[in-house]
Each structure stands twice: as structure tokens, then as C-alpha cells.
Design a protein around this motif. Sequence first.
Motif, PDB file in Angstrom:
ATOM      1  N   MET A   1       0.839  -1.192   0.000  1.00 43.83           N
ATOM      2  CA  MET A   1       0.000   0.000   0.000  1.00 43.83           C
ATOM      3  C   MET A   1       0.881   1.253   0.000  1.00 43.83           C
ATOM      4  SD  MET A   1      -3.219   0.651   2.481  1.00 43.83           S
ATOM      5  CE  MET A   1      -3.011   2.086   3.496  1.00 43.83           C
ATOM      6  N   ALA A   2       0.494   2.239  -0.761  1.00 43.19           N
ATOM      7  CA  ALA A   2       1.286   3.461  -0.891  1.00 43.19           C
ATOM      8  C   ALA A   2       1.312   4.226   0.423  1.00 43.19           C
ATOM      9  CB  ALA A   2       0.698   4.341  -1.990  1.00 43.19           C
ATOM     10  N   LYS A   3       2.465   4.785   0.748  1.00 41.04           N
ATOM     11  CA  LYS A   3       2.612   5.619   1.941  1.00 41.04           C
ATOM     12  C   LYS A   3       1.906   6.942   1.703  1.00 41.04           C
ATOM     13  CE  LYS A   3       5.401   2.962   4.374  1.00 41.04           C
ATOM     14  NZ  LYS A   3       5.011   2.374   5.626  1.00 41.04           N
ATOM     15  N   ARG A   4       1.357   7.491   2.793  1.00 39.40           N
ATOM     16  CA  ARG A   4       0.585   8.730   2.724  1.00 39.40           C
ATOM     17  C   ARG A   4       1.392   9.873   3.345  1.00 39.40           C
ATOM     18  NH1 ARG A   4      -4.859   7.459   2.142  1.00 39.40           N
ATOM     19  NH2 ARG A   4      -5.616   9.071   3.553  1.00 39.40           N
ATOM     20  N   ILE A   5       1.458  10.995   2.636  1.00 33.01           N
ATOM     21  CA  ILE A   5       2.247  12.133   3.106  1.00 33.01           C
ATOM     22  C   ILE A   5       1.402  13.399   3.077  1.00 33.01           C
ATOM     23  CG2 ILE A   5       4.308  13.538   2.715  1.00 33.01           C
ATOM     24  CD1 ILE A   5       5.596  11.080   1.393  1.00 33.01           C
ATOM     25  N   LEU A   6       1.355  14.085   4.212  1.00 32.99           N
ATOM     26  CA  LEU A   6       0.682  15.375   4.326  1.00 32.99           C
ATOM     27  C   LEU A   6       1.727  16.459   4.108  1.00 32.99           C
ATOM     28  CD1 LEU A   6      -2.126  16.646   5.253  1.00 32.99           C
ATOM     29  CD2 LEU A   6      -0.994  16.998   7.448  1.00 32.99           C
ATOM     30  N   VAL A   7       1.486  17.365   3.166  1.00 31.47           N
ATOM     31  CA  VAL A   7       2.417  18.454   2.856  1.00 31.47           C
ATOM     32  C   VAL A   7       1.790  19.771   3.316  1.00 31.47           C
ATOM     33  CG1 VAL A   7       3.648  19.701   1.031  1.00 31.47           C
ATOM     34  CG2 VAL A   7       3.380  17.214   0.884  1.00 31.47           C
ATOM     35  N   VAL A   8       2.367  20.364   4.368  1.00 31.81           N
ATOM     36  CA  VAL A   8       1.877  21.640   4.894  1.00 31.81           C
ATOM     37  C   VAL A   8       2.852  22.729   4.444  1.00 31.81           C
ATOM     38  CG1 VAL A   8       1.208  22.942   6.957  1.00 31.81           C
ATOM     39  CG2 VAL A   8       0.933  20.437   6.903  1.00 31.81           C
ATOM     40  N   PRO A  47      -1.649  10.471   7.803  1.00 33.81           N
ATOM     41  CA  PRO A  47      -0.437  10.275   6.990  1.00 33.81           C
ATOM     42  C   PRO A  47       0.605   9.408   7.689  1.00 33.81           C
ATOM     43  CG  PRO A  47      -0.351  12.395   8.078  1.00 33.81           C
ATOM     44  CD  PRO A  47      -1.692  11.789   8.417  1.00 33.81           C
ATOM     45  N   ASP A  48       1.531   8.891   6.884  1.00 29.98           N
ATOM     46  CA  ASP A  48       2.698   8.175   7.415  1.00 29.98           C
ATOM     47  C   ASP A  48       3.830   9.154   7.699  1.00 29.98           C
ATOM     48  OD1 ASP A  48       1.866   5.285   7.063  1.00 29.98           O
ATOM     49  OD2 ASP A  48       1.562   6.042   5.034  1.00 29.98           O
ATOM     50  N   LEU A  49       3.728  10.367   7.113  1.00 27.25           N
ATOM     51  CA  LEU A  49       4.746  11.396   7.276  1.00 27.25           C
ATOM     52  C   LEU A  49       4.084  12.753   7.074  1.00 27.25           C
ATOM     53  CD1 LEU A  49       7.811  12.298   7.395  1.00 27.25           C
ATOM     54  CD2 LEU A  49       7.824  12.053   4.902  1.00 27.25           C
ATOM     55  N   ILE A  50       4.539  13.742   7.858  1.00 26.56           N
ATOM     56  CA  ILE A  50       4.090  15.120   7.672  1.00 26.56           C
ATOM     57  C   ILE A  50       5.295  15.953   7.266  1.00 26.56           C
ATOM     58  CG2 ILE A  50       3.142  17.192   8.774  1.00 26.56           C
ATOM     59  CD1 ILE A  50       1.691  15.290  10.758  1.00 26.56           C
ATOM     60  N   ILE A  51       5.173  16.658   6.142  1.00 33.25           N
ATOM     61  CA  ILE A  51       6.191  17.613   5.726  1.00 33.25           C
ATOM     62  C   ILE A  51       5.667  18.982   6.123  1.00 33.25           C
ATOM     63  CG2 ILE A  51       7.388  18.645   3.753  1.00 33.25           C
ATOM     64  CD1 ILE A  51       7.245  15.835   2.451  1.00 33.25           C
ATOM     65  N   MET A  52       6.424  19.688   6.981  1.00 30.68           N
ATOM     66  CA  MET A  52       5.923  20.910   7.612  1.00 30.68           C
ATOM     67  C   MET A  52       6.819  22.110   7.306  1.00 30.68           C
ATOM     68  SD  MET A  52       3.634  22.201   9.760  1.00 30.68           S
ATOM     69  CE  MET A  52       2.966  20.789  10.635  1.00 30.68           C
ATOM     70  N   ASP A  53       6.231  23.112   6.665  1.00 27.82           N
ATOM     71  CA  ASP A  53       6.914  24.396   6.522  1.00 27.82           C
ATOM     72  C   ASP A  53       6.892  25.044   7.907  1.00 27.82           C
ATOM     73  OD1 ASP A  53       8.034  26.734   5.525  1.00 27.82           O
ATOM     74  OD2 ASP A  53       6.156  27.478   4.691  1.00 27.82           O
ATOM     75  N   ILE A  54       7.923  25.781   8.263  1.00 32.90           N
ATOM     76  CA  ILE A  54       7.962  26.425   9.573  1.00 32.90           C
ATOM     77  C   ILE A  54       7.382  27.834   9.513  1.00 32.90           C
ATOM     78  CG2 ILE A  54       9.483  27.218  11.450  1.00 32.90           C
ATOM     79  CD1 ILE A  54       9.114  24.144  11.272  1.00 32.90           C
ATOM     80  N   GLN A  55       7.657  28.557   8.423  1.00 31.20           N
ATOM     81  CA  GLN A  55       7.153  29.921   8.281  1.00 31.20           C
ATOM     82  C   GLN A  55       5.791  29.900   7.598  1.00 31.20           C
ATOM     83  OE1 GLN A  55      11.031  31.329   6.506  1.00 31.20           O
ATOM     84  NE2 GLN A  55      10.384  33.186   7.544  1.00 31.20           N
ATOM     85  N   LEU A  56       4.745  29.822   8.399  1.00 35.52           N
ATOM     86  CA  LEU A  56       3.377  29.818   7.876  1.00 35.52           C
ATOM     87  C   LEU A  56       2.655  31.076   8.349  1.00 35.52           C
ATOM     88  CD1 LEU A  56       2.531  26.119   8.802  1.00 35.52           C
ATOM     89  CD2 LEU A  56       2.825  26.991   6.481  1.00 35.52           C
ATOM     90  N   PRO A  57       1.713  31.592   7.553  1.00 36.72           N
ATOM     91  CA  PRO A  57       0.920  32.716   8.056  1.00 36.72           C
ATOM     92  C   PRO A  57      -0.042  32.225   9.136  1.00 36.72           C
ATOM     93  CG  PRO A  57       0.160  32.031   5.889  1.00 36.72           C
ATOM     94  CD  PRO A  57       1.380  31.212   6.196  1.00 36.72           C
ATOM     95  N   ASN A  58      -0.351  33.061  10.074  1.00 36.88           N
ATOM     96  CA  ASN A  58      -1.349  32.802  11.124  1.00 36.88           C
ATOM     97  C   ASN A  58      -0.883  31.872  12.243  1.00 36.88           C
ATOM     98  OD1 ASN A  58      -3.323  34.334   9.639  1.00 36.88           O
ATOM     99  ND2 ASN A  58      -3.541  32.551   8.319  1.00 36.88           N
ATOM    100  N   ILE A  59      -0.028  30.906  11.940  1.00 37.43           N
ATOM    101  CA  ILE A  59       0.437  29.972  12.966  1.00 37.43           C
ATOM    102  C   ILE A  59       1.825  29.462  12.579  1.00 37.43           C
ATOM    103  CG2 ILE A  59      -0.680  27.965  11.895  1.00 37.43           C
ATOM    104  CD1 ILE A  59      -1.249  26.996  14.822  1.00 37.43           C
TER     105      ILE A  59
END
Length: 128
Positions: A1-8, A47-59
Motif C-alpha cells: 500500500m502506498a505511503k501517505r504524506i501530508l504536505v503543509v 499520513p505516514d509522514l508530515i512535511i511541515m513548513d515552519i514559516q506559515l501565516p497565522n500559525i
Amino acid sequence: MAKRILVVEDNDLNRKLFCDVLKSQGYVVEPVGDGRVALESARSFVPDLIIMDIQLPNISGLDLIEAAKLDPALRPIPVLAVTAYAGKGDEERIRQAGAEGYLAKPVSIGPFMAAVKGLLAQVGAVAG
């Protein structure tokens, strides 16, 4: 099964690039452009992994990482922080918040995919 990745990632071009590269490698990807819905998206997408930007607006991505690591459902999901913050102490601060991986922007595809595969391999080792 394909791995799931959340891209923020709030930057449209970066988000599209990350998602296109990940999809080309066979991953199921969920893009999120607004950090305020990131944790809710993570709970529903699982997700199996979260890719997180650090500089986000609002939070701040740092705040999101810390909140995810306090949430029992999200705590086991590794986080790869991708950020323009590349100054002295930034990586340490981001890792202390709970990120398992760190990449400074601009990101090259080779190191990006190596980091993604490395974190997903750790998940597989823990789960398996």
C-alpha cells in the motif's frame, strides 16, 4: 500500500513541487496550504509522514509540530521540517519541538527524497 504524506506549505509553488515529486514516486499526497487546518487534516488523512513548513501565516510550524507531538493520534507520525530558517540554532530548536527531520530551503530533490525515504523507513521499522 502506498505511503501517505501530508504536505503543509503555504507557498503554492513549493507545495506543488513537493506534491508532484512525491506523487511521481508513488506516494499518496494531501496538500495543505493553511497551517490552521493542518492538524485537522492530519487527523482525517492519517499520513505516514508530515512535511511541515515552519514559516506559515497565522500559525508557526513550530507550534504545529509541538501540538502534533502532544496529540496521541498524531504523536507517532514523523515530521520533516522544511524551512528557510537555516541560522545557527534553528535546526536544534525545530528538532526540540519534535521534528524528526530538517531540511533548509531551497531544497534539492535528491536530499528531499532521501529525507522522506529515511523517515518512512523508520516508520516501517517501528511498525514492522
